[in-house]
Write a protein that holds these residues in place. Sequence first.
Motif, PDB file in Angstrom:
ATOM      1  N   ASN A 306     -41.034-100.262  17.157  1.00  0.00           N
ATOM      2  CA  ASN A 306     -41.771 -99.975  18.382  1.00  0.00           C
ATOM      3  C   ASN A 306     -40.875-100.359  19.565  1.00  0.00           C
ATOM      4  O   ASN A 306     -40.152-101.350  19.480  1.00  0.00           O
ATOM      5  N   GLN A 327     -38.711-103.513  12.278  1.00  0.00           N
ATOM      6  CA  GLN A 327     -40.143-103.538  11.999  1.00  0.00           C
ATOM      7  C   GLN A 327     -40.412-102.669  10.788  1.00  0.00           C
ATOM      8  O   GLN A 327     -41.274-102.961   9.979  1.00  0.00           O
ATOM      9  N   ASN A 363     -47.787 -95.333   8.844  1.00  0.00           N
ATOM     10  CA  ASN A 363     -48.343 -96.616   9.323  1.00  0.00           C
ATOM     11  C   ASN A 363     -47.952 -96.925  10.766  1.00  0.00           C
ATOM     12  O   ASN A 363     -47.828 -98.090  11.136  1.00  0.00           O
ATOM     13  N   ASN A 365     -48.571 -96.870  14.976  1.00  0.00           N
ATOM     14  CA  ASN A 365     -49.704 -96.963  15.896  1.00  0.00           C
ATOM     15  C   ASN A 365     -49.777 -95.669  16.715  1.00  0.00           C
ATOM     16  O   ASN A 365     -48.755 -95.051  16.977  1.00  0.00           O
ATOM     17  N   TYR A 370     -41.499 -95.197  19.810  1.00  0.00           N
ATOM     18  CA  TYR A 370     -40.661 -95.812  18.775  1.00  0.00           C
ATOM     19  C   TYR A 370     -39.229 -95.384  18.959  1.00  0.00           C
ATOM     20  O   TYR A 370     -38.957 -94.322  19.527  1.00  0.00           O
TER      21      TYR A 370
END
Length: 654
Positions: A306, A327, A363, A365, A370
């Motif tokens: 992100n 991440q 998965n 958001n 990103y």
Amino acid sequence: MLFQCSKLTPLQSRFVASFAALLLLGVVYWSLSNPHFAYAAELDVDGSGQARGGQDHNWHRIEQARLHDDGVEDESEASDTPLQRRAAAATAISANNAPNLLNIQPGNTTLWVYSNDLLTSPSTPRGPGLPSEPGVKRDVEPEHYDLRKRQDGGGAKTIYVSINTCVQPTWNATSVQTVSPPQLTLYVSSEANNDAVGPDGAAQVVQPLSEGFANVSVTASGTWYIAVHAPALPSGFVGVWNYELAVSHEAYYHSADESDSFLFLVDTDIESALLVTDNLTQQNASTPIFQQWMDLSTPFTMFAANINHTSMMGMQSSYCGWFNEKQIAASQSDPTGANSGVQMGMITRGLGNKPKEQFYVTNLNSSSSYIGVLAQPGNSTQSGAGVVGGGGKIWQPVGWQTKTDGNCALMFNLSFCDEVAYAVPSNPYKYNITGLRAEFDNYTSVSYQQFNYSLQQIPCNTTSDAKYSTVRNCDDCAAAYKQWLCAVSIPRCEDFTNPATYLQKRNMGQAYFNNQSYLSPDVLNQQYTPMSRAPTLAGSPAYNQTFISSLATNSSRNWAIIDTLIQPGPYNELLPCEDLCYSLVQSCPASLGFGCPYPGRGLEAGYGVRSKNGTLTCSFLGAVYDFNAATDLVAPVFKAVSLAALVVIVLGVV
Ligand SMILES: *[C@@H]1O[C@H](CO)[C@@H](O)[C@H](O)[C@H]1NC(C)=O
Ligand SMILES: *[C@@H]1O[C@H](CO)[C@@H](O)[C@H](O)[C@H]1NC(C)=O
Ligand SMILES: *[C@@H]1O[C@H](CO)[C@@H](O)[C@H](O)[C@H]1NC(C)=O
Ligand SMILES: *[C@@H]1O[C@H](CO)[C@@H](O)[C@H](O)[C@H]1NC(C)=O
Ligand SMILES: *[C@@H]1O[C@H](CO)[C@@H](O)[C@H](O)[C@H]1NC(C)=O
Ligand SMILES: *[C@@H]1O[C@H](CO)[C@@H](O)[C@H](O)[C@H]1NC(C)=O
Ligand SMILES: *[C@@H]1O[C@H](CO)[C@@H](O)[C@H](O)[C@H]1NC(C)=O
Ligand SMILES: *[C@@H]1O[C@H](CO)[C@@H](O)[C@H](O)[C@H]1NC(C)=O
Ligand SMILES: *[C@@H]1O[C@H](CO)[C@@H](O)[C@H](O)[C@H]1NC(C)=O
Ligand SMILES: *[C@@H]1O[C@H](CO)[C@@H](O)[C@H](O)[C@H]1NC(C)=O
Ligand SMILES: *[C@@H]1O[C@H](CO)[C@@H](O)[C@H](O)[C@H]1NC(C)=O
Ligand SMILES: *[C@@H]1O[C@H](CO)[C@@H](O)[C@H](O)[C@H]1NC(C)=O
């Protein structure tokens, strides 16, 4: 044993005098003997700046490794005279093609020595490499070490020094971090036995790291010195750096492509993104190189984070940095993404049907930005110490934005429209992606079958006099029809809240899929001009329309499936490119009766126009976002719109 004192020359032994240096050697040695540790060895540092293991468990193992490896000789080292301790600054590079991990505090300089033994040691076998050099437009054989070795005369050899930042100081201020911590600097001597390298040194190559990466190659002979310097920390940052320094006389241990991302975004939805590499080769399917690429399972992986994950700022060209701070990370041992959430595999879908690797990142958001990078772990089959290029490679970051509204679903792997890979109108309350795919697959294959019956009535295979065209045949017609059918009956979906003017609003009178509410009458009754190029002006029916009364804005283009079954609610369509329709008309016999709408008579509401500036302004199969050509690469951030904002957007369209 690498660090037995009996093997050290007097010159070398004076550098391994202090307890601290030995401790570091223990860590380095342990990391070498544990390939997995090579990346896991980011050393936590407590407030006093003493290096220690990230976990007590590891720390004990490091201690044990040191005691075991150095044995009794530790004692004699520890009791070195002050004279010997004087120059205790240089640490030996442990081996060729191996990561040398070390913590460094702000303002400090670490001196490293690359011994003549390492320089003159035999070369390490490299392996066959990838089938062709990816990113090189012309396919070339991987360069051979032997060629290079012959160029170095006498005892001199080219040495390849590379460095990755693995851990960097962190932001400890209350405000949002907008700058990255400063970069380390790599100093490589340009002559033998010159230990005066560093900020005050001479006869050296100075290379500040860029995004946590630097590389320097020099022709070396004898004993060679290298230094790494850490700058003072600006306010707001706390902590130390940890880096991985490697020397090789074969090739760089770490690499970074500092100009090309080699990765394209295909599309996103609210929770996932689909990316593909560029063509891995331009060779055609009958060639061995094409087959060799397809036979590889997953030569590349990727990392993503992100954009709010600011700890990656300043390390985006460092494999080690991404590995520690990522991440999201794809894994070659988990190609289905069961644990990582990143599915990957080789495909030939897309323009030209060349081999590519695909990444399906899940998965995520919604409404979030990103960045992701393509990565090569080690030499792609093996990584870590002892592997030429074992430190891995990173390409340039690609940015993307996940969608907001929830009624566009990323769909690919259809059985009939196998070139479709984009977001389509959806309704998660009625269809999961498997059901959605089956619905579109059935619709398109049934439609194509009907077309095929008609095509069989056409004299395709007669003499050229009787053929409908001398330049096109029925295969061209069938191919053009399939392209058109797939693009038109599986519309490409964008958020209804996306304000881009080249998007066509659809299904505005339908209830939202999630709460069954409707757009307000104020919005629906706005005047709407579906065709800007309509032949007559005000007063004509083309002008007296509203969003709710116009077929273009109050239905989808695939009524049978979308309006009736899926019921996605209001969405935006990225219209199919008009050339798909023209190609169909030109490729097929006139007797089939295909025609395209005229400007002002339906064309604008049905088809889009390709843009020359790189923005994807219409839909075609195999489309990717071209990050190099366009500047508005990542769609602007679309916030959930209030009614007031929506009115503004709608007015903007009129
Ligand atoms: C590193 O810097 C700290 C303080 O900045 C200093 O106390 C320490 O002695 C330095 N270490 C070396 C090896 O120079
Ligand atoms: C990677 O390195 C290993 C060990 O050096 C070697 O066996 C393997 O063939 C190399 N892989 C490639 C693709 O070159
Ligand atoms: C980081 O910030 C916190 C709160 O502002 C402060 O208490 C702490 O001492 C800072 N840490 C360092 C190492 O400066
Ligand atoms: C360092 O790496 C970059 C990118 O990998 C490469 O283009 C460059 O030639 C390398 N520099 C040297 C001195 O070899
Ligand atoms: C494949 O490539 C070769 C040489 O590059 C060329 O001669 C041949 O015609 C190509 N085949 C096809 C089917 O495109
Ligand atoms: C991410 O950053 C953006 C812009 O700085 C901010 O508006 C947003 O709230 C952040 N999101 C999270 C989850 O922190
Ligand atoms: C791949 O190659 C084809 C031509 O073979 C080209 O049209 C296309 O733009 C290239 N790149 C991608 C990402 O498809
Ligand atoms: C999603 O958002 C949550 C909460 O803002 C955040 O903690 C998490 O890191 C985000 N995850 C990703 C993959 O962006
Ligand atoms: C999708 O939905 C169908 C029924 O509508 C169900 O049978 C199937 O198990 C679902 N698949 C997944 C992956 O959830
Ligand atoms: C497939 O589509 C046809 C016509 O569009 C329809 O009659 C049929 O019921 C569909 N089959 C399935 C399994 O959805
Ligand atoms: C035309 O002839 C070729 C080869 O004889 C055949 O493969 C093809 O299916 C024929 N096309 C039609 C539409 O009949
Ligand atoms: C490219 O052109 C489209 C319209 O054709 C426009 O909407 C978009 O903003 C342009 N993008 C850039 C980067 O100029």
